[in-house]
Design a protein around this motif. Structure first.
Motif, PDB file in Angstrom:
ATOM      1  N   PHE A   8      49.340  68.142  61.097  1.00  0.00           N
ATOM      2  CA  PHE A   8      49.014  66.852  61.698  1.00  0.00           C
ATOM      3  C   PHE A   8      49.448  65.697  60.803  1.00  0.00           C
ATOM      4  O   PHE A   8      49.821  64.634  61.295  1.00  0.00           O
ATOM      5  N   LEU A   9      49.436  65.906  59.483  1.00  0.00           N
ATOM      6  CA  LEU A   9      49.923  64.874  58.578  1.00  0.00           C
ATOM      7  C   LEU A   9      51.420  64.645  58.787  1.00  0.00           C
ATOM      8  O   LEU A   9      51.875  63.502  58.871  1.00  0.00           O
ATOM      9  N   VAL A  10      52.177  65.711  58.910  1.00  0.00           N
ATOM     10  CA  VAL A  10      53.622  65.591  59.143  1.00  0.00           C
ATOM     11  C   VAL A  10      53.890  64.931  60.492  1.00  0.00           C
ATOM     12  O   VAL A  10      54.748  64.045  60.598  1.00  0.00           O
ATOM     13  N   ALA A  15      55.714  60.310  63.509  1.00  0.00           N
ATOM     14  CA  ALA A  15      55.412  59.346  64.573  1.00  0.00           C
ATOM     15  C   ALA A  15      55.356  57.922  64.024  1.00  0.00           C
ATOM     16  O   ALA A  15      55.782  56.981  64.692  1.00  0.00           O
ATOM     17  N   ALA A  16      54.861  57.758  62.804  1.00  0.00           N
ATOM     18  CA  ALA A  16      54.807  56.420  62.207  1.00  0.00           C
ATOM     19  C   ALA A  16      56.212  55.884  61.947  1.00  0.00           C
ATOM     20  O   ALA A  16      56.484  54.696  62.164  1.00  0.00           O
ATOM     21  N   VAL A  17      57.095  56.753  61.491  1.00  0.00           N
ATOM     22  CA  VAL A  17      58.479  56.330  61.251  1.00  0.00           C
ATOM     23  C   VAL A  17      59.147  55.926  62.563  1.00  0.00           C
ATOM     24  O   VAL A  17      59.899  54.950  62.617  1.00  0.00           O
ATOM     25  N   LEU A  18      58.862  56.657  63.629  1.00  0.00           N
ATOM     26  CA  LEU A  18      59.472  56.365  64.920  1.00  0.00           C
ATOM     27  C   LEU A  18      58.783  55.215  65.654  1.00  0.00           C
ATOM     28  O   LEU A  18      59.278  54.742  66.665  1.00  0.00           O
ATOM     29  N   GLY A  22      49.998  55.026  68.717  1.00  0.00           N
ATOM     30  CA  GLY A  22      48.877  55.820  69.213  1.00  0.00           C
ATOM     31  C   GLY A  22      48.931  57.258  68.754  1.00  0.00           C
ATOM     32  O   GLY A  22      47.928  57.834  68.339  1.00  0.00           O
ATOM     33  N   ILE A  23      50.121  57.841  68.814  1.00  0.00           N
ATOM     34  CA  ILE A  23      50.277  59.237  68.393  1.00  0.00           C
ATOM     35  C   ILE A  23      50.053  59.361  66.897  1.00  0.00           C
ATOM     36  O   ILE A  23      49.382  60.276  66.434  1.00  0.00           O
ATOM     37  N   ALA A  24      50.591  58.420  66.123  1.00  0.00           N
ATOM     38  CA  ALA A  24      50.446  58.464  64.668  1.00  0.00           C
ATOM     39  C   ALA A  24      48.984  58.313  64.273  1.00  0.00           C
ATOM     40  O   ALA A  24      48.492  59.011  63.386  1.00  0.00           O
ATOM     41  N   GLY A  25      48.289  57.413  64.934  1.00  0.00           N
ATOM     42  CA  GLY A  25      46.882  57.199  64.624  1.00  0.00           C
ATOM     43  C   GLY A  25      46.031  58.416  64.942  1.00  0.00           C
ATOM     44  O   GLY A  25      45.162  58.799  64.168  1.00  0.00           O
ATOM     45  N   ALA A  26      46.299  59.026  66.083  1.00  0.00           N
ATOM     46  CA  ALA A  26      45.528  60.205  66.484  1.00  0.00           C
ATOM     47  C   ALA A  26      45.792  61.374  65.544  1.00  0.00           C
ATOM     48  O   ALA A  26      44.863  62.055  65.100  1.00  0.00           O
ATOM     49  N   ALA A  27      47.050  61.606  65.220  1.00  0.00           N
ATOM     50  CA  ALA A  27      47.387  62.712  64.327  1.00  0.00           C
ATOM     51  C   ALA A  27      46.844  62.468  62.927  1.00  0.00           C
ATOM     52  O   ALA A  27      46.369  63.399  62.262  1.00  0.00           O
ATOM     53  N   ALA A  28      46.885  61.242  62.471  1.00  0.00           N
ATOM     54  CA  ALA A  28      46.361  60.927  61.143  1.00  0.00           C
ATOM     55  C   ALA A  28      44.853  61.121  61.091  1.00  0.00           C
ATOM     56  O   ALA A  28      44.318  61.641  60.102  1.00  0.00           O
ATOM     57  N   ILE A  30      43.071  63.173  62.956  1.00  0.00           N
ATOM     58  CA  ILE A  30      42.809  64.615  62.998  1.00  0.00           C
ATOM     59  C   ILE A  30      43.081  65.238  61.634  1.00  0.00           C
ATOM     60  O   ILE A  30      42.305  66.075  61.148  1.00  0.00           O
ATOM     61  N   ALA A  31      44.158  64.814  60.980  1.00  0.00           N
ATOM     62  CA  ALA A  31      44.480  65.328  59.647  1.00  0.00           C
ATOM     63  C   ALA A  31      43.381  64.974  58.647  1.00  0.00           C
ATOM     64  O   ALA A  31      43.012  65.796  57.809  1.00  0.00           O
ATOM     65  N   LYS A  32      42.840  63.758  58.739  1.00  0.00           N
ATOM     66  CA  LYS A  32      41.759  63.353  57.838  1.00  0.00           C
ATOM     67  C   LYS A  32      40.512  64.202  58.059  1.00  0.00           C
ATOM     68  O   LYS A  32      39.884  64.648  57.103  1.00  0.00           O
ATOM     69  N   ILE A  33      40.158  64.410  59.310  1.00  0.00           N
ATOM     70  CA  ILE A  33      38.973  65.201  59.628  1.00  0.00           C
ATOM     71  C   ILE A  33      39.126  66.627  59.104  1.00  0.00           C
ATOM     72  O   ILE A  33      38.218  67.170  58.454  1.00  0.00           O
ATOM     73  N   LEU A  34      40.277  67.233  59.341  1.00  0.00           N
ATOM     74  CA  LEU A  34      40.516  68.594  58.856  1.00  0.00           C
ATOM     75  C   LEU A  34      40.521  68.649  57.339  1.00  0.00           C
ATOM     76  O   LEU A  34      40.029  69.608  56.739  1.00  0.00           O
ATOM     77  N   PHE A  35      41.053  67.618  56.689  1.00  0.00           N
ATOM     78  CA  PHE A  35      41.058  67.570  55.231  1.00  0.00           C
ATOM     79  C   PHE A  35      39.636  67.536  54.694  1.00  0.00           C
ATOM     80  O   PHE A  35      39.296  68.265  53.757  1.00  0.00           O
ATOM     81  N   TYR A  36      38.778  66.708  55.279  1.00  0.00           N
ATOM     82  CA  TYR A  36      37.403  66.623  54.803  1.00  0.00           C
ATOM     83  C   TYR A  36      36.639  67.922  55.054  1.00  0.00           C
ATOM     84  O   TYR A  36      35.835  68.357  54.222  1.00  0.00           O
ATOM     85  N   ILE A  37      36.891  68.558  56.172  1.00  0.00           N
ATOM     86  CA  ILE A  37      36.266  69.854  56.443  1.00  0.00           C
ATOM     87  C   ILE A  37      36.715  70.870  55.397  1.00  0.00           C
ATOM     88  O   ILE A  37      35.912  71.656  54.888  1.00  0.00           O
TER      89      ILE A  37
END
Length: 56
Positions: A8-10, A15-18, A22-28, A30-37
């Motif tokens: 999700f980070l990738v 998505a941020a580069v492109l 919305g997609i970048a924010g959602a993926a970021a 999700i990546a943060k939540i999984l990282f904290y878990i």
């Protein structure tokens, strides 16, 4: 689980580069939540290992 966080980070970085906000924010997020878990799971595992070593 760390694998999903990295995926999700990738996706968020690509998505941020492109320019897809919305997609970048959602993926970021999700990546943060999984990282904290993952970090919480790691800390619990370390504490359990230390408790088991002290019982021996």
């Amino acid at each position: 689980m760390i694998r999903w966080a990295l995926i999700f980070l990738v996706v968020a970085l690509i998505a941020a580069v492109l320019g897809f906000g919305g997609i970048a924010g959602a993926a970021a997020s999700i990546a943060k939540i999984l990282f904290y878990i993952f970090v919480i799971s790691l800390l619990i595992s370390v504490v359990m290992i230390l408790i088991n070593k002290s019982k021996r």
